[in-house]
Design an enzyme around this catalytic site. Structure first.
Site, mmCIF file in Angstrom:
data_model
loop_
_atom_site.group_PDB
_atom_site.id
_atom_site.type_symbol
_atom_site.label_atom_id
_atom_site.label_comp_id
_atom_site.label_asym_id
_atom_site.label_seq_id
_atom_site.Cartn_x
_atom_site.Cartn_y
_atom_site.Cartn_z
ATOM 1 N N HIS A 150 0.854 -1.190 0.000
ATOM 2 C CA HIS A 150 0.000 0.000 0.000
ATOM 3 C C HIS A 150 0.886 1.234 0.000
ATOM 4 O O HIS A 150 1.991 1.225 0.565
ATOM 5 C CB HIS A 150 -0.997 -0.009 1.164
ATOM 6 C CG HIS A 150 -0.403 0.065 2.542
ATOM 7 N ND1 HIS A 150 0.009 1.244 3.120
ATOM 8 C CD2 HIS A 150 -0.169 -0.902 3.472
ATOM 9 C CE1 HIS A 150 0.454 0.998 4.346
ATOM 10 N NE2 HIS A 150 0.384 -0.296 4.581
ATOM 11 N N ASP A 200 -0.324 4.425 0.863
ATOM 12 C CA ASP A 200 -0.711 5.444 1.831
ATOM 13 C C ASP A 200 -0.002 5.204 3.168
ATOM 14 O O ASP A 200 0.433 4.080 3.465
ATOM 15 C CB ASP A 200 -2.238 5.473 2.024
ATOM 16 C CG ASP A 200 -2.818 4.124 2.471
ATOM 17 O OD1 ASP A 200 -2.305 3.073 2.031
ATOM 18 O OD2 ASP A 200 -3.779 4.118 3.271
ATOM 19 N N ASP A 203 6.476 1.086 7.089
ATOM 20 C CA ASP A 203 5.059 0.761 6.799
ATOM 21 C C ASP A 203 4.535 1.611 5.665
ATOM 22 O O ASP A 203 3.959 2.657 5.901
ATOM 23 C CB ASP A 203 4.242 0.981 8.088
ATOM 24 C CG ASP A 203 2.766 0.664 7.909
ATOM 25 O OD1 ASP A 203 2.393 0.021 6.921
ATOM 26 O OD2 ASP A 203 1.965 1.084 8.777
ATOM 27 N N GLU A 221 -5.181 1.572 2.454
ATOM 28 C CA GLU A 221 -5.045 0.515 3.470
ATOM 29 C C GLU A 221 -5.240 1.038 4.880
ATOM 30 O O GLU A 221 -5.911 0.414 5.705
ATOM 31 C CB GLU A 221 -3.657 -0.152 3.368
ATOM 32 C CG GLU A 221 -3.526 -1.436 4.191
ATOM 33 C CD GLU A 221 -3.170 -1.250 5.660
ATOM 34 O OE1 GLU A 221 -3.387 -2.184 6.456
ATOM 35 O OE2 GLU A 221 -2.687 -0.162 6.040
ATOM 36 N N GLU A 222 -4.639 2.203 5.155
ATOM 37 C CA GLU A 222 -4.621 2.692 6.532
ATOM 38 C C GLU A 222 -5.995 3.134 7.020
ATOM 39 O O GLU A 222 -6.198 3.348 8.215
ATOM 40 C CB GLU A 222 -3.607 3.832 6.689
ATOM 41 C CG GLU A 222 -2.150 3.415 6.460
ATOM 42 C CD GLU A 222 -1.601 2.482 7.542
ATOM 43 O OE1 GLU A 222 -2.346 2.088 8.450
ATOM 44 O OE2 GLU A 222 -0.407 2.142 7.462
ATOM 45 N N GLU A 263 2.489 -7.011 3.550
ATOM 46 C CA GLU A 263 3.396 -6.528 4.594
ATOM 47 C C GLU A 263 3.431 -7.414 5.852
ATOM 48 O O GLU A 263 2.477 -8.119 6.174
ATOM 49 C CB GLU A 263 2.996 -5.114 5.019
ATOM 50 C CG GLU A 263 1.629 -5.060 5.702
ATOM 51 C CD GLU A 263 1.127 -3.648 5.900
ATOM 52 O OE1 GLU A 263 1.866 -2.809 6.422
ATOM 53 O OE2 GLU A 263 -0.032 -3.383 5.533
ATOM 54 N N HIS A 309 3.554 3.427 12.739
ATOM 55 C CA HIS A 309 2.609 4.426 13.262
ATOM 56 C C HIS A 309 3.195 5.238 14.420
ATOM 57 O O HIS A 309 2.473 6.005 15.060
ATOM 58 C CB HIS A 309 1.279 3.783 13.704
ATOM 59 C CG HIS A 309 0.551 3.069 12.609
ATOM 60 N ND1 HIS A 309 -0.789 2.764 12.675
ATOM 61 C CD2 HIS A 309 0.959 2.599 11.408
ATOM 62 C CE1 HIS A 309 -1.169 2.132 11.567
ATOM 63 N NE2 HIS A 309 -0.114 2.002 10.788
#
Ligand SMILES: CSCC[C@H](NC=O)C(=O)O
Ligand SMILES: [Zn+2]
Ligand SMILES: [Zn+2]
Length: 423
Positions: free
Chosen positions: A77, A79, A110, A144-145, A172, A382
């Site tokens: 992903h 984003d 990520d 995705e997020e 991932e 994150h």
């Protein structure tokens, strides 16, 4: 040769990291343009698919010499989650390399690393003249997020994806602190729960039962006992993180606002709390649902609940959507061997504690493995100061060269022919 110099490899990674694809306003135009130009420089066929306007998915294709064989899907992903700029040692979209060689950026773990490592591994393999037997797809997806509904979910259900004849999806994973890479065959399902209590309002000095706050706090006490029971299983070494139900309070909302904060002598008539619950694939979901309805939000205590998100992580036949890790799934052994051949070690298969786009492919019956080649690194997904050391990034490219070579060369028919000859 200069294309593949270490400094160029790192600089391409930095360019991708510098694109602000953070929510709530990810710049997908810039990331798609960047990826399309990378594809061009690699002579990969490229296609931009907008299943939802403004949310493009870039799909690259390296056609195999046996295109009838199921294809390899290298998925990532594009984003990233937001970053609180002033809490970072280096700006989150600068991709600053410090004197130690750490690359600081939102997305460095990520998962812009993985997306770029796929591309760099393809670049190397092409330079060596490698010819894949199976067709290789690289998918760079949005959304995705924030749940993947406008990305992986729609893509996995689309005609485009169904026509690709995908045999295995790589997505991932997570970093590991030691030198074993982590690999994930399943994940927990997200249940985002909001419970609400109503009750008798009244004077702040009165000790009466059945206020909204008291009703809600009783639930929170019960939820916290359950949380501790799950957490204790991990602390005692009886269960892995992905094998228990996690539940965390993510918001509390009540009170009567006043110009200086909240009214202090009034017991409010409504109170709400939100919880991020993650449910393992084999959990007894019925008993958890009962617990919610009867203990955490019982109507007899003037409570109600809604789910902001609720998935079961099952396939079409109702079985937990997990990817096999035994000999029935050749892709697992191939991954293990390929990592080993590149000088790495794979830990034992795990359940991903949070959610990834892989769940959409697994629920349709496709095998999907969560893997990010990041060892000897703290998990900073994150978090502030997310970084990846440049040597770890470069090592990861070698790991993917080995995986892509093994996956793209794997020919089950060829193996069948051999065993027939041996007979
Ligand atoms: C439930 S959709 C949100 C997906 C998100 N993925 C990574 O962090 C997660 O919270 O797990
Ligand atoms: Zn991710
Ligand atoms: Zn994430």
């Amino acid at each position: 040769a200069s294309e593949s110099s270490e400094s160029n490899i790192i600089s391409r990674f930095q360019q991708f990291l510098q694109i602000k694809t953070n929510h709530p306003t990810p710049n997908y135009t810039q990331s798609s343009d960047f990826l399309t130009s990378q594809a061009k420089s690699l002579s990969l066929h490229s296609q931009t698919i907008e299943l939802v306007p403004g949310k493009p998915l870039v799909l690259l294709k390296w056609t195999g010499t046996s295109p009838e064989l199921p294809a390899i899907m290298l998925y990532s992903h594009t984003d990233v989650v937001p970053a609180e700029q002033d809490k970072w040692d280096h700006p989150p979209f600068e991709a600053h390399v410090d004197s130690e060689g750490r690359i600081y950026a939102r997305g460095s773990q990520d998962m812009k690393c993985v997306g770029m490592q796929y591309l760099e591994a393809v670049r190397k393999l092409k330079q060596w003249g490698f010819q894949p037997k199976r067709t290789i797809y690289l998918a760079f997806a949005p959304d995705e997020e924030i749940g993947g509904h406008d990305g992986a979910e729609k893509f996995s259900l689309s005609r485009v994806f169904q026509d690709l004849n995908v045999g295995i999806v790589l997505d991932e994973g997570l970093p590991s602190l030691d030198d074993h890479y982590r690999a994930f065959y399943a994940e927990r399902s997200p249940w985002w729960l909001v419970i609400k209590a109503v009750g008798i309002p009244g004077h702040g000095a009165k000790l009466y039962d059945n206020s909204a706050m008291e009703n809600l706090l009783k639930s929170i006490e019960s939820i916290r006992r359950y949380r501790a029971s799950q957490s204790d299983l991990i602390k005692a070494g009886l269960k892995a993180v992905g094998e228990v139900v996690s539940i965390n309070t993510v918001f509390l909302k009540s009170g009567t606002p006043s110009p200086t904060g909240f009214v202090m002598n009034l017991q409010p008539s409504e109170a709400e709390a939100g919880f991020d619950i993650r449910v393992p694939p084999t959990a007894d979901t019925e008993s958890l649902e009962r617990r919610i309805a009867e203990e955490w939000a019982p109507t007899w205590r003037n409570m109600s609940f809604i789910f902001k998100q609720k998935m079961y992580g099952r396939d079409a036949s109702g079985k937990p959507a997990v990817t096999k890790t035994d000999s029935s799934n050749p892709w697992w052994a191939l991954l293990e061997n390929a990592v080993q051949e590149a000088g790495g070690k794979l830990g034992k298969p795990e359940i991903f504690p949070a959610s990834t786009d892989a769940r959409y492919f697994r629920s349709l019956g496709f095998p999907a493995i969560g893997f990010s080649p990041i060892a000897n690194t703290p998990d900073l997904l994150h978090d502030h100061n997310e970084y990846l050391h440049k040597d770890e990034y470069l090592k990861g490219i070698k790991i993917y060269e080995s995986i892509i070579k093994a996956y793209a060369s794997y020919d089950e028919h060829g193996k069948d022919e051999r065993s027939k000859d041996e007979l």
